[in-house]
Structures are given as C-alpha cells and as structure tokens.
Write an enzyme that holds these catalytic residues in place. Structure first.
Site, PDB file in Angstrom:
ATOM      1  N   CYS A 106      -4.798   8.036   9.459  1.00 48.33           N
ATOM      2  CA  CYS A 106      -4.980   7.421  10.769  1.00 48.33           C
ATOM      3  C   CYS A 106      -4.669   8.423  11.872  1.00 48.33           C
ATOM      4  CB  CYS A 106      -4.053   6.217  10.909  1.00 48.33           C
ATOM      5  SG  CYS A 106      -4.646   4.768  10.049  1.00 48.33           S
ATOM      6  N   LYS A 122       0.832  -1.211   0.000  1.00 47.90           N
ATOM      7  CA  LYS A 122       0.000   0.000   0.000  1.00 47.90           C
ATOM      8  C   LYS A 122       0.861   1.254   0.000  1.00 47.90           C
ATOM      9  CE  LYS A 122      -1.652   1.645   4.069  1.00 47.90           C
ATOM     10  NZ  LYS A 122      -1.434   3.069   4.376  1.00 47.90           N
ATOM     11  N   ASN A 123       1.886   1.263   0.859  1.00 45.20           N
ATOM     12  CA  ASN A 123       2.648   2.502   1.044  1.00 45.20           C
ATOM     13  C   ASN A 123       3.658   2.769  -0.078  1.00 45.20           C
ATOM     14  OD1 ASN A 123       1.126   2.998   3.231  1.00 45.20           O
ATOM     15  ND2 ASN A 123       2.682   2.516   4.766  1.00 45.20           N
ATOM     16  N   ARG A 157       1.044  14.508  13.428  1.00 39.62           N
ATOM     17  CA  ARG A 157       1.338  14.374  12.007  1.00 39.62           C
ATOM     18  C   ARG A 157       1.370  15.718  11.268  1.00 39.62           C
ATOM     19  NH1 ARG A 157      -1.428   9.103   9.526  1.00 39.62           N
ATOM     20  NH2 ARG A 157       0.596   8.888   8.558  1.00 39.62           N
ATOM     21  N   ARG A 164      -8.759  -0.451   4.523  1.00 42.74           N
ATOM     22  CA  ARG A 164      -7.898   0.566   3.921  1.00 42.74           C
ATOM     23  C   ARG A 164      -6.549  -0.029   3.528  1.00 42.74           C
ATOM     24  NH1 ARG A 164      -6.834   5.527   7.430  1.00 42.74           N
ATOM     25  NH2 ARG A 164      -5.486   5.743   5.634  1.00 42.74           N
ATOM     26  N   ASP A 180       4.656   0.530  11.977  1.00 42.09           N
ATOM     27  CA  ASP A 180       3.451  -0.084  11.411  1.00 42.09           C
ATOM     28  C   ASP A 180       3.257  -1.540  11.837  1.00 42.09           C
ATOM     29  OD1 ASP A 180       2.922   2.302  10.197  1.00 42.09           O
ATOM     30  OD2 ASP A 180       3.525   1.683   8.181  1.00 42.09           O
TER      31      ASP A 180
HETATM   32  C1  EPZ Z   1       4.254   7.014   6.394  1.00 40.94           C
HETATM   33  O1  EPZ Z   1       3.500   8.054   6.974  1.00 40.94           O
HETATM   34  C2  EPZ Z   1       3.336   5.837   6.252  1.00 40.94           C
HETATM   35  N1  EPZ Z   1       2.217   6.169   5.397  1.00 40.94           N
HETATM   36  C3  EPZ Z   1       2.843   5.389   7.616  1.00 40.94           C
HETATM   37  O2  EPZ Z   1       2.056   4.247   7.452  1.00 40.94           O
HETATM   38  C4  EPZ Z   1       4.039   5.050   8.498  1.00 40.94           C
HETATM   39  O3  EPZ Z   1       3.596   4.747   9.802  1.00 40.94           O
HETATM   40  C5  EPZ Z   1       5.015   6.226   8.551  1.00 40.94           C
HETATM   41  O4  EPZ Z   1       5.363   6.643   7.207  1.00 40.94           O
HETATM   42  C6  EPZ Z   1       6.288   5.905   9.298  1.00 40.94           C
HETATM   43  O5  EPZ Z   1       6.920   4.805   8.713  1.00 40.94           O
HETATM   44  C7  EPZ Z   1       2.294   5.946   4.082  1.00 40.94           C
HETATM   45  O6  EPZ Z   1       3.329   5.549   3.561  1.00 40.94           O
HETATM   46  C8  EPZ Z   1       1.077   6.226   3.267  1.00 40.94           C
HETATM   47  P1  EPZ Z   1       6.374  10.286   8.453  1.00 40.94           P
HETATM   48  P2  EPZ Z   1       4.044   9.538   7.010  1.00 40.94           P
HETATM   49  O7  EPZ Z   1       6.262  11.599   7.779  1.00 40.94           O
HETATM   50  O8  EPZ Z   1       4.819   9.776   5.779  1.00 40.94           O
HETATM   51  C9  EPZ Z   1       6.999  13.616  11.804  1.00 40.94           C
HETATM   52  C10 EPZ Z   1       0.155   2.889   7.814  1.00 40.94           C
HETATM   53  O9  EPZ Z   1      -0.376   2.336   8.797  1.00 40.94           O
HETATM   54  N2  EPZ Z   1       6.800  14.657  10.776  1.00 40.94           N
HETATM   55  O10 EPZ Z   1       7.524   9.409   8.115  1.00 40.94           O
HETATM   56  O11 EPZ Z   1       2.905  10.399   7.326  1.00 40.94           O
HETATM   57  C11 EPZ Z   1       5.713  12.856  12.103  1.00 40.94           C
HETATM   58  O12 EPZ Z   1       4.876  13.565  12.972  1.00 40.94           O
HETATM   59  C12 EPZ Z   1       0.690   4.269   7.911  1.00 40.94           C
HETATM   60  O13 EPZ Z   1       0.253   2.368   6.696  1.00 40.94           O
HETATM   61  C13 EPZ Z   1       7.020  15.973  11.115  1.00 40.94           C
HETATM   62  O14 EPZ Z   1       7.369  16.299  12.239  1.00 40.94           O
HETATM   63  O15 EPZ Z   1       5.019   9.473   8.252  1.00 40.94           O
HETATM   64  C14 EPZ Z   1       6.239  11.572  12.680  1.00 40.94           C
HETATM   65  O16 EPZ Z   1       6.532  11.747  14.040  1.00 40.94           O
HETATM   66  C15 EPZ Z   1       0.256   5.047   9.059  1.00 40.94           C
HETATM   67  N3  EPZ Z   1       6.819  16.933  10.160  1.00 40.94           N
HETATM   68  C16 EPZ Z   1       7.543  11.356  11.918  1.00 40.94           C
HETATM   69  O17 EPZ Z   1       7.847  12.630  11.296  1.00 40.94           O
HETATM   70  C17 EPZ Z   1       6.439  16.635   8.895  1.00 40.94           C
HETATM   71  O18 EPZ Z   1       6.289  17.563   8.073  1.00 40.94           O
HETATM   72  C18 EPZ Z   1       7.487  10.312  10.827  1.00 40.94           C
HETATM   73  O19 EPZ Z   1       6.338  10.527  10.012  1.00 40.94           O
HETATM   74  C19 EPZ Z   1       6.240  15.298   8.553  1.00 40.94           C
HETATM   75  C20 EPZ Z   1       6.429  14.313   9.520  1.00 40.94           C
END
Ligand code: EPZ
Length: 425
Positions: free
Chosen positions: A120, A22-23, A125, A402, A310
C-alpha cells in the site's frame, strides 16, 4: 475492474465470523521456508495477498496446497528444496510482506536476492532496519538494481539488535532469521503486535527457541534445524475492528465471532468513549449503538497495544457524523490520509494539518462515487457508504480484496444493501 455498490441507511444486525488475520497468515507462510518439512496452516483467510504470496513461495520451490473448508482454508507449504533464492520484482512489488522471505531465505540458504518491496502506498516505508539487523547478524548486504542481495556464506550469527523504531516487518524478518543463526539473538524494541506472537508461537512449534513472546524483547537461541508443524492462524483484529466501527456507524448491533477483545482493546476503548456499547465475551465481541449520535473522540495511532494505524481510516469515517470535532493523529505512516479527499465526496468536513486530521462531524453523509486508494482506506469508504443517504459506488475494489474476505457477503448477511458488480469483459 469490479465495483462495490451500497445503498446506505440500514442498521447492521447479526453475527459476523472473523477470518484468520492477513498480517499473521502472510509471515506464517514465509516461515515455511525455514524447514524442509511441511508447515500446515489452519484458519487461512481467502485473500488476494495470500494468493500472491503463494505464487512467490511456488517460484522459490515451495509446494503450496490448499484444502478448502466451509469458512476457512487449510494451507500446507512444503519447501522441501529451495529451487531459487531470488524473489522477483513482479511479485514483491505487489505486496510488502513478500519482502519478508529475505529472513528465512538467508537463514536457510545463506543467500537471498529480494526485490525492494511494494504494498500500500501509505508512506516511504524504508527497509533500513531489516538491512542493519541482518548486517549485525553477519550478512553482507548489497543493493543492486532494486534488489537486496544478502549473503552469509558461513551462516548468520546471533547478535543484540536494538531497533530505533518499532517495526512489525523487521521484527518478523529478524526473528525468523535468528531461529537458525549460530548463537543467541536478542531483539530489543521489537514489535509486539499479536501477529508477531502468533508467528513466534508457530516457530516454537517448529522447534525454535524463543523467549519473551508478547513483550518488546525477544530472545532467540538459534537451532540447527526446524521441523514441520500445524498451526492455527489467529483471528483478524483489524477486520474485527472494521466491522465493530461499521456497527457503531449504522447504529446497529453485531456479534463478532472468533475474536478476543484484548487484541483490539485500544479500539474498543475508543469506541466506548465515542458512545458505542462494546462487550467482550470469551471468543466473541458484541458491539451496539442505541441510535443516538456518537461523540467526537480524539485518536492517536500507536504501535500495539495502542490504537492501530490499520483502523485509522475506518475510525475517521465513523467520526465524520459524530457530534463535535475530533482530532486524528497518524504517527506510524506519514502519508496515510488519502481517504480524506474521498470522504469529502460524501460531504464529510475534514481538514489536514501535518500528521493530524481535524474532523468536524456533519449530520448526514450523502452517497457518492468514490475511489479506494489503499486497503484500509477502502474499508473506510464502505463504512461511510453504509451510513450515507443514497447510493455509493466504490471503485478500485482490488485493494479491498487484498485484505477483507467476502466483505459484501458478511455485511449483506447483517442486513446491509451491498453488492458487487463484476467487471464486464
Ligand atoms: C505492517 O507493515 C503491516 N503489514 C501493516 O499493515 C501495518 O500498517 C504496519 O505493520 C504497522 O502496524 C503487514 O503486517 C503485512 P512497520 P510494516 O515496519 O511491517 C518504519 C495493512 O493495511 N520503518 O511496522 O511494513 C516505517 O516507515 C498493512 O494491513 C522504517 O523506518 O510496517 C513506519 O513508519 C499496511 N524502517 C514504521 O517503521 C524500516 O526498515 C512502522 O512500519 C522498516 C519500517
């Protein structure tokens, strides 16, 4: 709403074909916006999130067509003309990855208006890293009524962008934006999840110039235009890890077909430490447990190649019946423990201390009616239900749909007593 029912206590035995990730599939779909030629994606999973993002691409002017295969779909996205550069709240609030159209839109059309994302509910986020990165590439960004307005009338410019936090979504977005920027962009402290590598490989097939794929420094030399391509989506390491945990939980034996062990190596190490047998062969992983109780094992979630957030909920479900106390530390999202109170309904003994959950293994779980709070939490409840005595009913199954394709069918084929009750209209 549909519910999933499980009569627990059966050992899983059999083979599970792992679907496309998915991701990876979601960002790959958004990459189609970078070119006026068709992008064809094979091994596409059949998921609600894919359908939601298809709607958004269609609203922006992309033609989305699907060839249904026996096990997976082939999707073609042809964004010949971008009709609209606005990604509306109604869609972006449903799935976070749809926010990622921001990068391709501003790169190709020099402007975009994208609603702040949803997805989610697992923490704050924020999107500051996306905004700062695009600003460094010369975009002007305003936040107006819940929308991010990005404008780069003269096109994006290459830049060196060092992220203070490793972010999967910001890496996807900035990498895609950089493919059409003027000059070289260097993304430092980039995410190196296998899904980023998959998207980068697809972009290269489309004519992008990217070096450092698979590392935390990506060097992207912008090109005038990208062209169409055909790409196969990698296997879903989180789906694979979830079934591996389910096999260990029920004392069964499962062969996960179509996945490479190194994509979830950290999870394999932890499963082995807990007492499961895991063998990685080419293109398949076999997971077995001999029926003895597992050992409590500590886990800390980390960015790739660490243990993935995840799989945290699913691993916690596994630890509820392990021998001893395990400490599970969540370092990626600050609110990803909503499954704890639902696992307690099965009789699990878990206490929360900030970013740590302390799980004291109990002998047996008992089936219960439970509520899924997010995608991976739903999978944890299914895993607990598979091992629990008696019947479990999982409500709010839409979270599961999803991100997990035909979960009841895949588990049912391995001997689980699991079925879905459709909502009566
Ligand atoms: C991706 O989400 C995945 N989603 C998530 O999978 C996964 O849990 C996550 O990466 C971490 O591996 C998809 O690929 C569609 P991040 P993403 O930006 O990109 C902080 C699932 O269950 N951050 O890597 O949204 C954030 O708050 C899902 O399939 C900032 O501070 O995650 C977090 O603490 C849920 N500022 C950390 O970075 C920003 O601008 C990592 O989040 C962006 C992120």
């Amino acid at each position: 709403m549909d519910t999933i029912h499980i009569r627990g206590g059966r050992r899983l035995k059999g083979t599970i074909p792992v679907s496309g990730a998915k991701n990876a599939a979601l960002p790959l779909m958004t990459a189609a916006l970078l070119t006026d030629e068709p992008l064809t994606l094979a091994n596409m999973p059949r998921l609600a999130d894919v359908r939601t993002l298809s709607k958004l691409l269609a609203a922006l002017g992309g033609e989305v067509s699907i060839d249904r295969g026996e096990d997976a779909d082939v999707m073609t996205v042809h964004a010949k003309d971008i009709r609209s550069t606005t990604a509306p709240y109604e869609i972006v609030s449903q799935i976070r990855a749809s926010f990622w159209v921001l990068g391709p839109l501003v790169a190709r059309c020099r402007e975009a208006k994208v609603s702040l994302p949803g997805g989610c509910a697992i923490g704050a986020r924020p999107v500051d890293l996306y905004i700062k990165g695009l600003q460094k590439m010369g975009a002007e960004i305003d936040l107006v009524e819940g929308y991010v307005h990005a404008a780069a009338p003269d096109g994006l410019k290459g830049a060196v962008i060092r992220s203070p936090v490793v972010s999967v979504g910001a890496t996807h977005t900035l990498m895609m934006a950089a493919t059409l920027a003027d000059g070289v962009t260097v993304l430092e402290n980039a995410a190196r999840e296998p899904e980023i590598g998959d998207v980068a490989n697809c972009l290269v097939a489309m004519g992008a110039k990217i070096e450092g794929i698979g590392t935390s420094t990506l060097r992207i030399e912008g090109v005038e235009r990208l062209h169409g391509a055909t790409h196969r989506v990698i296997a879903d390491r989180i789906e694979a890890g979830t079934y591996a945990i389910a096999a260990a939980m029920t004392g069964g034996e499962i062969v996960l077909e179509g996945v490479e062990g190194e994509t979830f190596g950290a999870a394999i190490s932890v499963l082995r430490a807990a007492g499961a047998e895991v063998e990685s062969e080419q293109g398949a992983v076999r997971v077995a447990r001999n029926g003895e109780r597992l050992q409590a094992t500590d886990v800390v979630t980390q960015v790739f190649p660490g243990f993935p957030t995840d799989l945290q909920a699913q691993f916690m479900a596994l630890m509820t019946t392990a021998d001893g106390e395990s400490e599970i530390t969540e370092t990626i999202f600050e609110n990803r423990f909503m499954h704890v109170q639902e696992l307690a309904r099965f009789g699990a003994d878990i206490s929360l201390h900030g970013d740590k959950a302390l799980v004291r293994g109990v002998e047996k779980l008992k089936g219960a009616p439970v509520m899924a709070s997010d995608l991976r939490a739903s999978a944890a409840l299914i895993i607990a239900g598979l091992a629990a005595e008696g019947e479990t009913i999982v409500n709010r199954v839409y979270h599961l749909d999803r991100g997990f394709e035909r979960i009841e069918a895949k588990l049912g084929a391995c001997g689980a007593d699991i079925w879905r009750e459709k909502e009566k209209h």
